[in-house]
Design a protein around this motif. Structure first.
Motif, PDB file in Angstrom:
ATOM      1  N   GLU A 132      30.460  37.097  35.276  1.00  0.00           N
ATOM      2  CA  GLU A 132      31.664  37.717  35.827  1.00  0.00           C
ATOM      3  C   GLU A 132      31.528  39.221  36.052  1.00  0.00           C
ATOM      4  OE1 GLU A 132      34.895  36.596  36.917  1.00  0.00           O
ATOM      5  OE2 GLU A 132      33.644  34.816  37.061  1.00  0.00           O
ATOM      6  N   TRP A 182      31.704  41.156  39.781  1.00  0.00           N
ATOM      7  CA  TRP A 182      32.637  42.192  40.202  1.00  0.00           C
ATOM      8  C   TRP A 182      31.918  43.486  40.583  1.00  0.00           C
ATOM      9  CZ3 TRP A 182      36.526  40.200  42.187  1.00  0.00           C
ATOM     10  CH2 TRP A 182      37.101  39.043  41.661  1.00  0.00           C
ATOM     11  N   ASN A 242      42.337  39.133  41.708  1.00  0.00           N
ATOM     12  CA  ASN A 242      41.868  39.195  40.331  1.00  0.00           C
ATOM     13  C   ASN A 242      42.592  40.283  39.544  1.00  0.00           C
ATOM     14  OD1 ASN A 242      39.680  40.591  38.354  1.00  0.00           O
ATOM     15  ND2 ASN A 242      39.500  38.361  38.323  1.00  0.00           N
ATOM     16  N   TYR A 252      46.263  39.123  38.954  1.00  0.00           N
ATOM     17  CA  TYR A 252      46.379  38.046  37.971  1.00  0.00           C
ATOM     18  C   TYR A 252      46.020  38.488  36.556  1.00  0.00           C
ATOM     19  CZ  TYR A 252      46.972  34.785  41.874  1.00  0.00           C
ATOM     20  OH  TYR A 252      47.428  34.120  42.990  1.00  0.00           O
ATOM     21  N   ASN A 253      45.218  39.544  36.452  1.00  0.00           N
ATOM     22  CA  ASN A 253      44.865  40.069  35.132  1.00  0.00           C
ATOM     23  C   ASN A 253      45.798  41.191  34.674  1.00  0.00           C
ATOM     24  OD1 ASN A 253      42.586  38.476  34.263  1.00  0.00           O
ATOM     25  ND2 ASN A 253      41.508  39.350  36.010  1.00  0.00           N
ATOM     26  N   ASP A 292      46.358  44.155  35.990  1.00  0.00           N
ATOM     27  CA  ASP A 292      45.937  45.532  36.256  1.00  0.00           C
ATOM     28  C   ASP A 292      46.613  45.991  37.547  1.00  0.00           C
ATOM     29  OD1 ASP A 292      44.692  47.966  36.540  1.00  0.00           O
ATOM     30  OD2 ASP A 292      42.655  47.197  36.197  1.00  0.00           O
TER      31      ASP A 292
END
Length: 186
Positions: free
Chosen positions: A36, A40, A70, A73-74, A76
């Motif tokens: 991961e 990124w 991403n 959904y996280n 941030d």
């Protein structure tokens, strides 16, 4: 391939979009091997390469969409808003692929602003970008839903209901069943 392109970057025969393509392929490899953080990094490199060289954004437009999703959904939201603002500036409204990606990113940008309780900014963004959605009819239902959600947060319940009705109608006309269900959920 990345090293070869970088070593010859000043030569006119080098296709700079090939570097973005290499990073795009690299992120796919890292994604499939469940690395991961490396994925990124490759995504960021793909975007940075296209921004730096001002190429067609074919590869980075996909990566911007994934990066923003991403980040949202996280949770941030600050970085999500920053990436979305950048993407909105560089993606064209005249290219169909970029317009589709740009509309998706605007919707996520509005969501991030709502989650950050920055309702005035979310409303201003919707007002400014509303007309860009006309050629991208596939996003109409989502645009109405996001607008309705914003109206709930700012206390305009009747306006929100009208937007949800438009979303249900739009999704029904396009035969997009998940959109219809989402509209009726609200």
């Amino acid at each position: 391939a990345i090293d070869v392109i970088r070593a010859n970057i000043d030569k006119p025969s080098v296709n700079l979009s090939a570097l973005a393509n290499c990073y795009y392929n690299l992120q796919a490899y890292y994604d499939s091997t469940h690395h991961e953080s490396l994925k990124w990094e490759a995504v960021d490199s793909c975007i940075a390469t296209d921004v730096r060289f001002g190429t067609t954004y074919v590869f980075s437009s996909y990566m911007m969409k994934d990066k923003i999703r991403n980040l949202l959904y996280n949770g941030d939201y600050v970085r999500c808003i920053q990436y979305a603002t950048l993407a909105e500036k560089i993606l064209s409204t005249r290219d169909a692929l970029q317009l589709d990606t740009r509309c998706y990113i605007i919707l996520q940008h509005v969501n991030a602003l709502i989650f950050s309780k920055r309702y005035d900014e979310a409303q201003k963004l919707l007002d400014t970008e509303w007309n860009s959605f006309y050629p991208a009819k596939q996003h109409a239902g989502s645009l109405y839903i996001v607008s309705g959600i914003l109206d709930i947060y700012i206390g305009s319940y009747q306006k929100a209901l009208r937007f949800f009705a438009k979303a249900a109608d739009s999704s029904a006309r396009s035969k997009y069943k998940p959109g219809s269900a989402e509209a009726f959920h609200w």
